[in-house]
Each structure stands twice: as structure tokens, then as C-alpha cells.
Design a protein around this motif. Structure first.
Motif, PDB file in Angstrom:
ATOM      1  N   MET A  21      56.411  55.135  49.824  1.00 31.24           N
ATOM      2  CA  MET A  21      56.522  54.645  48.567  1.00 31.24           C
ATOM      3  C   MET A  21      55.816  53.536  48.186  1.00 31.24           C
ATOM      4  SD  MET A  21      59.464  54.839  45.512  1.00 31.24           S
ATOM      5  CE  MET A  21      60.247  55.907  46.283  1.00 31.24           C
ATOM      6  N   ILE A  22      54.598  53.508  47.596  1.00 27.72           N
ATOM      7  CA  ILE A  22      53.888  52.299  47.506  1.00 27.72           C
ATOM      8  C   ILE A  22      53.780  52.156  45.918  1.00 27.72           C
ATOM      9  CG2 ILE A  22      51.651  51.148  47.667  1.00 27.72           C
ATOM     10  CD1 ILE A  22      51.419  53.100  50.453  1.00 27.72           C
ATOM     11  N   LEU A  23      54.325  50.939  45.675  1.00 29.37           N
ATOM     12  CA  LEU A  23      53.945  50.537  44.198  1.00 29.37           C
ATOM     13  C   LEU A  23      52.593  50.126  43.902  1.00 29.37           C
ATOM     14  CD1 LEU A  23      57.617  49.125  43.455  1.00 29.37           C
ATOM     15  CD2 LEU A  23      56.590  51.313  43.015  1.00 29.37           C
ATOM     16  N   LEU A  24      52.081  50.445  42.668  1.00 31.83           N
ATOM     17  CA  LEU A  24      50.827  49.681  42.339  1.00 31.83           C
ATOM     18  C   LEU A  24      50.891  49.118  41.068  1.00 31.83           C
ATOM     19  CD1 LEU A  24      47.704  49.656  42.498  1.00 31.83           C
ATOM     20  CD2 LEU A  24      47.693  51.719  41.298  1.00 31.83           C
ATOM     21  N   ARG A  25      50.783  47.657  41.343  1.00 31.29           N
ATOM     22  CA  ARG A  25      51.052  46.787  40.209  1.00 31.29           C
ATOM     23  C   ARG A  25      49.568  46.143  40.075  1.00 31.29           C
ATOM     24  NH1 ARG A  25      56.609  46.462  38.959  1.00 31.29           N
ATOM     25  NH2 ARG A  25      57.872  46.996  40.888  1.00 31.29           N
ATOM     26  N   ASP A  52      56.136  46.529  35.101  1.00 27.79           N
ATOM     27  CA  ASP A  52      55.941  45.257  34.479  1.00 27.79           C
ATOM     28  C   ASP A  52      54.684  45.315  33.817  1.00 27.79           C
ATOM     29  OD1 ASP A  52      53.752  45.879  36.398  1.00 27.79           O
ATOM     30  OD2 ASP A  52      54.226  43.933  37.778  1.00 27.79           O
ATOM     31  N   GLY A  53      54.038  46.728  33.632  1.00 26.16           N
ATOM     32  CA  GLY A  53      53.012  46.815  32.541  1.00 26.16           C
ATOM     33  C   GLY A  53      51.676  46.227  33.580  1.00 26.16           C
ATOM     34  N   ALA A  54      51.501  45.792  34.405  1.00 25.48           N
ATOM     35  CA  ALA A  54      50.345  45.519  35.311  1.00 25.48           C
ATOM     36  C   ALA A  54      49.903  46.491  36.353  1.00 25.48           C
ATOM     37  CB  ALA A  54      50.571  44.136  35.712  1.00 25.48           C
ATOM     38  N   THR A  55      48.773  47.013  35.771  1.00 29.57           N
ATOM     39  CA  THR A  55      48.424  48.189  36.846  1.00 29.57           C
ATOM     40  C   THR A  55      46.957  47.945  37.037  1.00 29.57           C
ATOM     41  OG1 THR A  55      49.921  49.693  35.775  1.00 29.57           O
ATOM     42  CG2 THR A  55      48.404  50.582  37.230  1.00 29.57           C
ATOM     43  N   ALA A  56      46.804  47.784  38.322  1.00 37.38           N
ATOM     44  CA  ALA A  56      45.397  47.610  38.768  1.00 37.38           C
ATOM     45  C   ALA A  56      44.831  48.849  39.295  1.00 37.38           C
ATOM     46  CB  ALA A  56      45.136  46.394  39.769  1.00 37.38           C
ATOM     47  N   LEU A  57      44.261  49.894  38.521  1.00 42.00           N
ATOM     48  CA  LEU A  57      44.036  51.372  39.183  1.00 42.00           C
ATOM     49  C   LEU A  57      42.865  51.176  40.205  1.00 42.00           C
ATOM     50  CD1 LEU A  57      43.970  53.258  35.850  1.00 42.00           C
ATOM     51  CD2 LEU A  57      45.779  53.374  37.752  1.00 42.00           C
ATOM     52  N   ASP A  58      41.909  50.259  40.042  1.00 40.45           N
ATOM     53  CA  ASP A  58      41.026  49.826  41.161  1.00 40.45           C
ATOM     54  C   ASP A  58      41.380  49.665  42.533  1.00 40.45           C
ATOM     55  OD1 ASP A  58      41.812  47.521  40.088  1.00 40.45           O
ATOM     56  OD2 ASP A  58      39.779  46.530  40.633  1.00 40.45           O
ATOM     57  N   LYS A  59      42.767  49.336  42.462  1.00 44.29           N
ATOM     58  CA  LYS A  59      43.469  49.026  43.925  1.00 44.29           C
ATOM     59  C   LYS A  59      43.925  50.305  44.593  1.00 44.29           C
ATOM     60  CE  LYS A  59      42.958  44.518  43.479  1.00 44.29           C
ATOM     61  NZ  LYS A  59      41.737  43.900  43.678  1.00 44.29           N
ATOM     62  N   ILE A  60      43.805  51.466  43.948  1.00 43.23           N
ATOM     63  CA  ILE A  60      44.329  52.451  44.758  1.00 43.23           C
ATOM     64  C   ILE A  60      43.506  52.887  45.854  1.00 43.23           C
ATOM     65  CG2 ILE A  60      44.487  55.064  44.488  1.00 43.23           C
ATOM     66  CD1 ILE A  60      45.130  54.558  41.459  1.00 43.23           C
ATOM     67  N   CYS A  61      44.360  52.974  47.110  1.00 47.67           N
ATOM     68  CA  CYS A  61      43.662  53.432  48.157  1.00 47.67           C
ATOM     69  C   CYS A  61      44.518  54.380  49.120  1.00 47.67           C
ATOM     70  CB  CYS A  61      43.694  52.135  49.249  1.00 47.67           C
ATOM     71  SG  CYS A  61      42.980  52.059  50.749  1.00 47.67           S
ATOM     72  N   THR A  62      43.576  55.653  49.168  1.00 48.48           N
ATOM     73  CA  THR A  62      44.195  56.727  49.948  1.00 48.48           C
ATOM     74  C   THR A  62      43.870  57.189  51.246  1.00 48.48           C
ATOM     75  OG1 THR A  62      42.793  58.137  48.547  1.00 48.48           O
ATOM     76  CG2 THR A  62      44.789  57.564  47.461  1.00 48.48           C
ATOM     77  N   GLY A  85      41.841  44.604  35.942  1.00 47.73           N
ATOM     78  CA  GLY A  85      40.894  45.352  36.665  1.00 47.73           C
ATOM     79  C   GLY A  85      39.659  45.995  35.841  1.00 47.73           C
ATOM     80  N   GLY A  86      40.170  47.068  35.480  1.00 52.66           N
ATOM     81  CA  GLY A  86      39.024  48.035  34.891  1.00 52.66           C
ATOM     82  C   GLY A  86      38.026  48.653  35.675  1.00 52.66           C
ATOM     83  N   LYS A  87      37.954  48.607  36.733  1.00 57.44           N
ATOM     84  CA  LYS A  87      36.961  49.333  37.548  1.00 57.44           C
ATOM     85  C   LYS A  87      37.545  50.450  38.231  1.00 57.44           C
ATOM     86  CE  LYS A  87      34.648  44.726  38.156  1.00 57.44           C
ATOM     87  NZ  LYS A  87      34.246  43.786  39.175  1.00 57.44           N
ATOM     88  N   LYS A  88      36.625  51.299  38.911  1.00 56.53           N
ATOM     89  CA  LYS A  88      36.988  52.285  39.595  1.00 56.53           C
ATOM     90  C   LYS A  88      37.240  51.875  41.196  1.00 56.53           C
ATOM     91  CE  LYS A  88      33.900  55.550  37.029  1.00 56.53           C
ATOM     92  NZ  LYS A  88      32.637  56.232  37.071  1.00 56.53           N
ATOM     93  N   PRO A  89      38.067  52.406  41.841  1.00 57.47           N
ATOM     94  CA  PRO A  89      38.336  52.170  43.099  1.00 57.47           C
ATOM     95  C   PRO A  89      36.949  52.381  43.983  1.00 57.47           C
ATOM     96  CG  PRO A  89      40.004  53.626  42.337  1.00 57.47           C
ATOM     97  CD  PRO A  89      39.033  53.513  41.464  1.00 57.47           C
ATOM     98  N   LYS A  90      36.741  51.915  45.224  1.00 53.97           N
ATOM     99  CA  LYS A  90      35.506  52.207  45.842  1.00 53.97           C
ATOM    100  C   LYS A  90      35.825  53.356  46.394  1.00 53.97           C
ATOM    101  CE  LYS A  90      34.387  47.302  47.082  1.00 53.97           C
ATOM    102  NZ  LYS A  90      35.490  46.634  46.173  1.00 53.97           N
TER     103      LYS A  90
END
Length: 119
Positions: A21-25, A52-62, A85-90
Motif C-alpha cells: 500500500m503506497i500513499l500518494l501525496r 491531506d488534500g495534496a496529490t501529485a498525480l505526476d508522481k504515480i509510478c507503476t 504538479g498538474g503534469k502527466k507521469p513520465k
């Protein structure tokens, strides 16, 4: 409830499965590097998560693997708002199939769809 059903199915069908389980903040937080083997433990932890309301979707790594761990897929549970952030993940960070469960109608659907389609 849907998360519980998915986890129960996986643990029933695969006795040697561990669930990370990995939390993405604003960054990724692995809250139990040893993995979970009990649906009750996972649900208990999920209920204790403080959003906490802070989500950096560009940090998602799978990744398909990390060290000795191999991953069949990921389930991302999010409000989908991507407030940082607001950018797409690489592309190189999106390898294993990723399923997204989103709770907010006003989500960042462009980024969430990008993640789902790339995996």
C-alpha cells in the motif's frame, strides 16, 4: 467495499500474494514495505489514512518489478484532483496495468485517463 472485494479475491486465488500500500501525496509513501497478507489489515489502514488534500498525480509510478517484488497490477484509489504538479507521469514510470478508482466527479480526468491508457 469494492476494494475489499478485489483484495479478498486476490488473496483467495493466490496464497503467496503480498499487497503493498503506497500513499500518494506530494510524494509516494510506502507505509508497509513488507506488504499485507490480510484484507482486514488493509481495510484498517485505509480507514486510518488522513487525506491531506495534496496529490501529485505526476508522481504515480507503476513498475512491473522493484527489487525482488513483482507486480501484476496496481489499483489507484484517488480523489483524482491532482492538486500539486498538474503534469502527466513520465511514460517510463507506467509499466504494469493500472486500474483507477476515483471518488470525485470533478477529477483531473485527462491525467487519470492518460495513466490508465498507458498501462
Amino acid at each position: 467495499e469494492i476494494i475489499k472485494q478485489i483484495i479478498e479475491r486476490e488473496l483467495k486465488n493466490n496464497t503467496d500474494v503480498k499487497i503493498d500500500m503506497i500513499l500518494l501525496r506530494n510524494t509516494l509513501e510506502n507505509i508497509n514495505p513488507n506488504g499485507y497478507t490480510s484484507v482486514e489489515d488493509i481495510i484498517t489502514v485505509l480507514k486510518q489514512v488522513i487525506f491531506d488534500g495534496a496529490t501529485a498525480l505526476d508522481k504515480i509510478c507503476t513498475p512491473k518489478s522493484q527489487g525482488d517484488n513483482k507486480y501484476g497490477y496496481y489499483i489507484v484509489v484517488t480523489d483524482g484532483l491532482g492538486s500539486i504538479g498538474g503534469k502527466k507521469p513520465k511514460n517510463k514510470h507506467l509499466e504494469a496495468p493500472t486500474f483507477i478508482l476515483c471518488s470525485e466527479a470533478s477529477n483531473n480526468s485527462v491525467i487519470l485517463e492518460f495513466i490508465a491508457q498507458k498501462t
